[in-house]
Write a protein that holds these residues in place. Structure first.
Motif, short mmCIF file in Angstrom:
data_model
loop_
_atom_site.label_atom_id
_atom_site.label_comp_id
_atom_site.label_asym_id
_atom_site.label_seq_id
_atom_site.Cartn_x
_atom_site.Cartn_y
_atom_site.Cartn_z
N VAL A 209 0.86 -1.18 0.00
CA VAL A 209 0.00 0.00 0.00
C VAL A 209 0.90 1.24 0.00
N VAL A 210 0.62 2.18 -0.90
CA VAL A 210 1.44 3.38 -0.99
C VAL A 210 0.57 4.62 -0.80
N VAL A 211 1.15 5.65 -0.22
CA VAL A 211 0.42 6.86 0.15
C VAL A 211 0.52 7.90 -0.96
N GLU A 212 -0.21 8.99 -0.78
CA GLU A 212 -0.10 10.11 -1.71
C GLU A 212 -0.13 11.44 -0.97
N HIS A 213 0.76 12.32 -1.38
CA HIS A 213 0.63 13.76 -1.21
C HIS A 213 1.20 14.35 -2.48
N THR A 214 0.34 14.97 -3.29
CA THR A 214 0.83 15.59 -4.52
C THR A 214 1.83 16.68 -4.17
N VAL A 215 1.49 17.47 -3.16
CA VAL A 215 2.44 18.45 -2.61
C VAL A 215 2.25 18.48 -1.10
N LEU A 216 3.31 18.83 -0.39
CA LEU A 216 3.22 19.25 1.00
C LEU A 216 3.58 20.74 1.04
N VAL A 217 3.27 21.38 2.13
CA VAL A 217 3.50 22.82 2.21
C VAL A 217 4.32 23.15 3.45
N THR A 218 5.08 24.21 3.35
CA THR A 218 5.97 24.57 4.46
C THR A 218 5.22 25.20 5.62
N ARG A 219 4.08 25.85 5.32
CA ARG A 219 3.24 26.43 6.37
C ARG A 219 1.78 26.14 6.04
N TYR A 220 1.03 25.68 7.03
CA TYR A 220 -0.38 25.36 6.76
C TYR A 220 -1.20 25.55 8.02
N ASP A 221 -2.47 25.88 7.80
CA ASP A 221 -3.42 26.05 8.89
C ASP A 221 -4.28 24.81 9.10
N SER A 222 -4.30 23.89 8.15
CA SER A 222 -5.10 22.67 8.26
C SER A 222 -4.63 21.84 9.45
N VAL A 223 -5.55 21.09 10.02
CA VAL A 223 -5.26 20.24 11.18
C VAL A 223 -5.19 18.78 10.73
N TYR A 224 -4.05 18.16 10.93
CA TYR A 224 -3.89 16.75 10.60
C TYR A 224 -4.70 15.93 11.60
N SER B 279 -1.12 16.18 17.81
CA SER B 279 -0.45 17.46 17.58
C SER B 279 -1.14 18.28 16.50
N GLY B 280 -1.92 17.62 15.67
CA GLY B 280 -2.54 18.30 14.54
C GLY B 280 -1.59 18.57 13.39
N ARG B 281 -0.37 18.02 13.47
CA ARG B 281 0.64 18.24 12.44
C ARG B 281 1.04 16.90 11.84
N GLY C 12 -9.21 13.90 1.38
CA GLY C 12 -8.10 14.77 1.77
C GLY C 12 -8.40 15.64 2.97
N TRP C 13 -7.35 16.00 3.70
CA TRP C 13 -7.48 16.85 4.89
C TRP C 13 -6.71 18.16 4.76
N LEU C 14 -5.72 18.18 3.83
CA LEU C 14 -4.81 19.33 3.74
C LEU C 14 -5.37 20.32 2.71
N ARG C 15 -6.12 21.29 3.21
CA ARG C 15 -6.76 22.27 2.33
C ARG C 15 -5.76 22.89 1.36
N GLU C 16 -4.58 23.23 1.86
CA GLU C 16 -3.59 23.91 1.03
C GLU C 16 -3.14 23.03 -0.15
N GLU C 17 -3.07 21.73 0.06
CA GLU C 17 -2.71 20.81 -1.01
C GLU C 17 -3.80 20.77 -2.08
N LEU C 18 -5.05 20.61 -1.64
CA LEU C 18 -6.15 20.52 -2.59
C LEU C 18 -6.28 21.80 -3.41
N GLU C 19 -6.12 22.93 -2.74
CA GLU C 19 -6.25 24.20 -3.45
C GLU C 19 -5.10 24.39 -4.44
N ASP D 137 -11.73 22.72 -4.88
CA ASP D 137 -12.40 23.48 -3.83
C ASP D 137 -12.55 22.58 -2.61
N PHE D 138 -11.95 22.95 -1.51
CA PHE D 138 -11.96 22.12 -0.31
C PHE D 138 -13.37 21.90 0.21
#
Length: 293
Positions: free
Chosen positions: A36-51, A56-58, A123-130, A135-136
């Motif tokens: 099983v393999v995961v996906e994140h098309t992008v990660l971001v250096t700063r985000y407000d979304s809660v994991y 920790s939410g990060r 998805g949970w990471l609004r910044e990635e989807l946007e 549209d999140f």
């Protein structure tokens, strides 16, 4: 009981072709059902979304951690294995246009001899989807329509598939090759919400509830099955995949997960960049679960 293993995500591991090929090959030799393999098309250096899967939410990944595209990674591993199942967990559905995704998934499945299983989520990471143009706020409705588009394009339709919805529209299009199972290529829903459970019951072939246990897990599985029955589907035909750790699972714990409804275990790996250590952990797990003699 089917037993799969989540490929580790780490620098020097997940995007290293020889490491991943050796890891997948050893899974196959040990008798595990799938990787099983995961996906994140992008990660971001700063985000407000809660994991949602850590207090920790990060998310515990550096933004520059190399995470290969999941379907490209599975295509590569398909060429280095012969029987091992190939699964996403979780592919972030809003990041993908479903017409393109239908083609890519069908190609991996056809070329691997029908070994692909898609586990998708919203998805949970609004910044990635946007960043991917989604549209999140409407990702749930969009996901339902995406699943319908995938099924339509995978089906055998001599005059082509047509679809007119809120987000996607096309007429008389042909998408080949088809998956080995056609429109029944297995699609599971990953997530921890009641919306995910309902989506799995209505539209999918299985459910992978993430980060939940006890009464909450039982409630989500029951909701999935109720939703399936209300949609005129067979609730017993839907698979449930539950998580545990490769180095902690044993026959007793596996049986407990079966009692909670599991048809498949998705086991996470301890952190290591040493492929020899990873192989030892996998071999010991396979012996405890009687996957190998």
């Amino acid at each position: 009981m089917k037993v799969s293993v989540l490929a580790p995500v780490a620098d020097g591991v997940t995007a290293d072709p020889e490491w991943m090929a050796a890891f997948a090959g050893h899974l196959e030799q040990c008798g595990f059902e799938s990787i099983v393999v995961v996906e994140h098309t992008v990660l971001v250096t700063r985000y407000d979304s809660v994991y949602p899967y850590d207090s920790s939410g990060r998310v515990g990944l550096a933004a520059d951690c190399p995470i290969p595209d999941p379907l490209d990674l599975l295509a590569f591993l398909a060429g280095r294995t012969t029987t091992l199942g190939l699964a996403t967990g979780v592919l972030v559905l809003p990041n993908h246009h479903p017409v393109v995704l239908a083609k890519r998934a069908a190609s991996v499945d056809a070329l691997s001899g029908g070994r692909l299983r898609l586990c998708v989520g919203v998805g949970w990471l609004r910044e990635e989807l946007e960043a991917c143009g989604a549209d999140f706020e409407n990702r749930g409705r969009r996901a339902d329509e995406q699943l319908a588009v995938l099924r339509a394009l995978w089906a055998d339709q001599p005059h082509g598939a047509s679809h007119h919805g809120e987000f996607f529209s096309f007429d008389n299009v042909m998408c080949y090759p088809k998956p080995i199972a056609g429109e029944r290529l297995p699609v599971h829903i990953g997530g921890h919400s009641r919306a995910a459970a309902r989506r799995a019951g209505r539209l999918a072939d299985g459910f992978q509830p993430l980060g939940v246990a006890g009464p909450q897990l039982a409630s989500l599985i029951a909701l999935m099955r109720d939703e399936a029955a209300s949609a005129g589907r067979d609730p017993a035909a839907l698979e449930v995949s539950l998580g545990h750790a490769v180095n902690k699972i044993d026959a007793e714990r596996a049986e407990s997960l079966v009692d909670q409804g599991a048809d498949r275990l998705v086991l996470s790996m301890p952190s290591t960049v040493d492929i020899g250590q990873a192989k030892d952990v996998l071999s010991e797990c396979a012996q405890r679960l009687s996957l190998i003699a």
